[in-house]
Scaffold this motif. Structure first.
Motif, PDB file in Angstrom:
ATOM      1  N   THR A 279      16.883   2.317   6.647  1.00 45.80           N
ATOM      2  CA  THR A 279      15.704   3.104   6.274  1.00 45.80           C
ATOM      3  C   THR A 279      14.947   2.484   5.094  1.00 45.80           C
ATOM      4  N   ASP A 280      15.528   1.441   4.477  1.00 44.50           N
ATOM      5  CA  ASP A 280      14.769   0.687   3.472  1.00 44.50           C
ATOM      6  C   ASP A 280      13.514   0.080   4.092  1.00 44.50           C
ATOM      7  N   HIS A 281      13.538  -0.143   5.397  1.00 43.97           N
ATOM      8  CA  HIS A 281      12.422  -0.770   6.108  1.00 43.97           C
ATOM      9  C   HIS A 281      11.332   0.231   6.479  1.00 43.97           C
ATOM     10  N   LEU A 282      11.564   1.484   6.189  1.00 42.50           N
ATOM     11  CA  LEU A 282      10.623   2.535   6.593  1.00 42.50           C
ATOM     12  C   LEU A 282       9.459   2.601   5.602  1.00 42.50           C
ATOM     13  N   LEU A 283       8.243   2.457   6.118  1.00 43.39           N
ATOM     14  CA  LEU A 283       7.055   2.612   5.270  1.00 43.39           C
ATOM     15  C   LEU A 283       6.541   4.042   5.296  1.00 43.39           C
ATOM     16  N   ALA A 284       6.709   4.706   6.423  1.00 40.78           N
ATOM     17  CA  ALA A 284       6.255   6.100   6.533  1.00 40.78           C
ATOM     18  C   ALA A 284       7.127   6.814   7.548  1.00 40.78           C
ATOM     19  N   GLY A 285       7.672   7.962   7.162  1.00 40.42           N
ATOM     20  CA  GLY A 285       8.433   8.792   8.076  1.00 40.42           C
ATOM     21  C   GLY A 285       7.527   9.786   8.782  1.00 40.42           C
TER      22      GLY A 285
ATOM     23  N   ASP B 182       6.616  12.827   8.280  1.00 46.72           N
ATOM     24  CA  ASP B 182       5.673  13.617   7.484  1.00 46.72           C
ATOM     25  C   ASP B 182       4.483  12.788   6.998  1.00 46.72           C
ATOM     26  N   ASP B 183       4.664  11.467   6.917  1.00 47.27           N
ATOM     27  CA  ASP B 183       3.611  10.588   6.408  1.00 47.27           C
ATOM     28  C   ASP B 183       2.947   9.768   7.512  1.00 47.27           C
ATOM     29  N   PHE B 184       3.343   9.971   8.765  1.00 44.92           N
ATOM     30  CA  PHE B 184       2.899   9.082   9.835  1.00 44.92           C
ATOM     31  C   PHE B 184       1.384   9.080  10.018  1.00 44.92           C
ATOM     32  N   GLN B 185       0.773  10.263  10.062  1.00 48.47           N
ATOM     33  CA  GLN B 185      -0.669  10.296  10.302  1.00 48.47           C
ATOM     34  C   GLN B 185      -1.431   9.668   9.144  1.00 48.47           C
ATOM     35  N   ARG B 186      -0.908   9.791   7.933  1.00 46.36           N
ATOM     36  CA  ARG B 186      -1.536   9.115   6.802  1.00 46.36           C
ATOM     37  C   ARG B 186      -1.448   7.597   6.959  1.00 46.36           C
ATOM     38  N   ALA B 187      -0.302   7.108   7.466  1.00 42.10           N
ATOM     39  CA  ALA B 187      -0.119   5.662   7.643  1.00 42.10           C
ATOM     40  C   ALA B 187      -1.059   5.117   8.715  1.00 42.10           C
ATOM     41  N   VAL B 188      -1.234   5.869   9.811  1.00 42.02           N
ATOM     42  CA  VAL B 188      -2.175   5.438  10.860  1.00 42.02           C
ATOM     43  C   VAL B 188      -3.589   5.393  10.301  1.00 42.02           C
ATOM     44  N   TYR B 189      -3.952   6.407   9.547  1.00 42.24           N
ATOM     45  CA  TYR B 189      -5.281   6.454   8.911  1.00 42.24           C
ATOM     46  C   TYR B 189      -5.460   5.247   7.997  1.00 42.24           C
ATOM     47  N   ALA B 190      -4.446   4.960   7.185  1.00 41.57           N
ATOM     48  CA  ALA B 190      -4.553   3.888   6.194  1.00 41.57           C
ATOM     49  C   ALA B 190      -4.737   2.532   6.848  1.00 41.57           C
ATOM     50  N   ILE B 191      -3.934   2.236   7.882  1.00 39.66           N
ATOM     51  CA  ILE B 191      -4.009   0.900   8.466  1.00 39.66           C
ATOM     52  C   ILE B 191      -5.307   0.712   9.240  1.00 39.66           C
TER      53      ILE B 191
ATOM     54  N   LYS C 119       0.820  -1.198   0.000  1.00 34.56           N
ATOM     55  CA  LYS C 119       0.000   0.000   0.000  1.00 34.56           C
ATOM     56  C   LYS C 119       0.866   1.266   0.000  1.00 34.56           C
ATOM     57  N   MET C 120       1.988   1.209   0.690  1.00 33.41           N
ATOM     58  CA  MET C 120       2.862   2.380   0.796  1.00 33.41           C
ATOM     59  C   MET C 120       3.942   2.395  -0.285  1.00 33.41           C
TER      60      MET C 120
ATOM     61  N   ARG D  68       4.247  12.979  15.054  1.00 29.18           N
ATOM     62  CA  ARG D  68       5.144  12.782  13.913  1.00 29.18           C
ATOM     63  C   ARG D  68       5.983  11.534  14.174  1.00 29.18           C
ATOM     64  N   GLY D  69       5.327  10.386  14.025  1.00 29.59           N
ATOM     65  CA  GLY D  69       5.993   9.125  14.302  1.00 29.59           C
ATOM     66  C   GLY D  69       6.572   8.493  13.059  1.00 29.59           C
ATOM     67  N   VAL D  70       6.815   7.194  13.160  1.00 31.12           N
ATOM     68  CA  VAL D  70       7.285   6.410  12.022  1.00 31.12           C
ATOM     69  C   VAL D  70       6.485   5.116  11.957  1.00 31.12           C
ATOM     70  N   CYS D  71       6.376   4.583  10.771  1.00 31.89           N
ATOM     71  CA  CYS D  71       5.864   3.235  10.537  1.00 31.89           C
ATOM     72  C   CYS D  71       6.993   2.473   9.869  1.00 31.89           C
ATOM     73  N   VAL D  72       7.474   1.424  10.536  1.00 29.70           N
ATOM     74  CA  VAL D  72       8.667   0.732  10.067  1.00 29.70           C
ATOM     75  C   VAL D  72       8.473  -0.768  10.251  1.00 29.70           C
TER      76      VAL D  72
END
Length: 428
Positions: free
Chosen positions: A264-270, A272-281, A131-132, A223-227
């Motif tokens: 950082t290859d394992h990073l799905l969302a940094g 700036d994108d963290f809130q979008r990633a929480v919304y998406a999941i 998705k990301m 402003r978290g991370v998804c990893v």
């Protein structure tokens, strides 16, 4: 003047006392042949594999469930043989996926709620990587690895649904995050703890982690991370598997991170994108929950309907008693409503460019609350037998009760979903 004939047959051709029995999936209209075939395969799998294994695991301790020798791993191996993976889903069109996704998890939920959620958590690292748009995860890690989802913390449960802190009380404070990631020199460095509610936390091999990011002013939960973190990475440890009321086939437990480093290859969302990633999941997880617990409600209804035809009181099968028949009617009504709403939302969110989180929350809250109500009525129809381990309904009741809290407490989801209904342009 010619009058068109309405319906499948002219009324004159109906039986003198018309009646149509519902099918095994209720008032289900015809589905595409490939979906019908897959659904039949899933129902056999749920009947022959999920229910026996789920009932066996329900009687074990949490440590025994998570033990590599337990039948939980047999279940995951046999699920893999069905061939339902990201490659297969990727070949489907959007409408086909929108139809198949809720049917898949309805059938898994009909089989066993805990095992169904275990499958949901298992696929999340690869599902979210797709998705990301993270090709590294998809090409580096096998889908046979068991995924787990780490988002809540000992002091932050439903807070994790609200990274923008829209619902926070004016006098409240988020406090210090329990798990923090720092991005430095091509690596993500993780320290801290995730709560005991990590689904598949006790057995997962690949973790999708949501946590706060270290900013210039300290950790920032907004402003978290998804990893994605391999669970064999240096510095990753686990707590004991959690003993809990229901869904005991789903092994959950704490995860600890001590200077864990991944590229950082394992990073799905940094950040700036963290809130979008929480919304998406959560948009997808809430639909999944709606589908699973539609299946749970249907399982409870099916068992109660069968039992009501078999059990006699007052000299007749209890379904002859008007109150029992009335209660079964309302159980079916709630199950059908949950199914229709969840599938409607799944299709809408699949076809929309941005899914509607509030719609996903409608599906989750409706289906989980209906599943508990239906399971409770089913247990009542079973009477004293329903309280015993000899019959499966007490397990289904416990599994359903758990759902009102997991993946977001329903009360908080309603607050969050209500906030999503606000149209700022109409308040100017």
């Amino acid at each position: 003047m010619t009058t068109a004939v309405l319906g499948n047959l002219p009324v004159q051709e109906w039986a003198s006392s018309p009646r149509t029995a519902l099918g095994p999936w209720g008032a289900e209209p015809p589905l595409p042949a490939e979906v019908t075939g897959l659904r039949a395969t899933l129902r056999r799998f749920a009947t022959e594999v999920m229910r026996p294994i789920g009932q066996e695991l329900d009687r074990l301790s949490a440590a025994e469930v998570a033990d590599p020798k337990s039948r939980l791993f047999e279940f995951h191996r046999r699920y893999s043989e069905l061939g339902i993976n990201m490659e297969a889903l990727g070949r489907m069109g959007a409408e086909e996926r929108g139809l198949l996704f809720p049917i898949l998890f309805e059938e898994l939920g009909w089989g066993d709620a805990g095992l169904a959620i275990s499958i949901g958590a298992r696929i999340l690292p690869h599902y979210m990587a797709a998705k990301m748009g993270n090709r590294f995860i998809l090409e580096t890690y096998s889908e046979d690895l068991l995924g787990c989802w780490a988002i809540t913390e000992p002091d932050h449960g439903s807070d994790s649904l609200d990274p923008g802190q829209v619902l926070q009380h004016p006098l409240g404070s988020y406090g210090r995050p329990g798990c923090v990631a720092r991005i430095d020199d091509g690596h993500v460095i993780i320290n801290g703890q995730k709560a005991a509610w990590v689904s598949n936390g006790a057995i997962g091999e690949l973790c999708i982690l949501f946590c706060a990011a270290e900013g210039p002013d300290g950790p920032d939960p907004k402003r978290g991370v998804c990893v994605v973190v391999p669970m064999d990475a240096t510095g990753v440890t686990r707590g004991k598997p959690l003993e809990k009321l229901g869904q005991r086939a789903l092994p959950q437990g704490e995860i600890f991170f001590d200077n864990v480093r991944v590229s950082t290859d394992h990073l799905l969302a940094g950040p700036d994108d963290f809130q979008r990633a929480v919304y998406a999941i959560h948009a997808d997880a809430n639909v999944l929950m709606g589908a699973v617990f539609t299946g749970v409600a249907r399982a409870a209804y099916d068992l109660a309907l069968d039992y009501a035809h078999e059990r006699k009181q007052g000299g007749v099968p209890i379904i002859r008693h008007q109150d029992v028949a009335k209660r079964l009617f309302h159980m079916l009504r709630k199950t059908e409503l949950s199914s229709a709403l969840t599938r409607r939302v799944a299709m809408f969110n699949t076809l929309e460019p941005v899914p509607a989180l509030q719609a996903a929350m409608l599906a989750k809250v409706t289906a989980t609350e209906h599943s508990l109500e239906v399971a409770s009525e089913a247990l009542q129809i079973f009477g004293g037998n329903g309280l015993t381990h000899e019959y499966p309904i007490e397990k289904i009741f416990r599994d359903a009760r758990t759902s009102l809290i997991e993946d977001g407490c329903n009360h908080v989801l309603a607050l969050k979903g209500g906030a999503q209904l606000i149209d700022e342009s109409r308040l100017a």
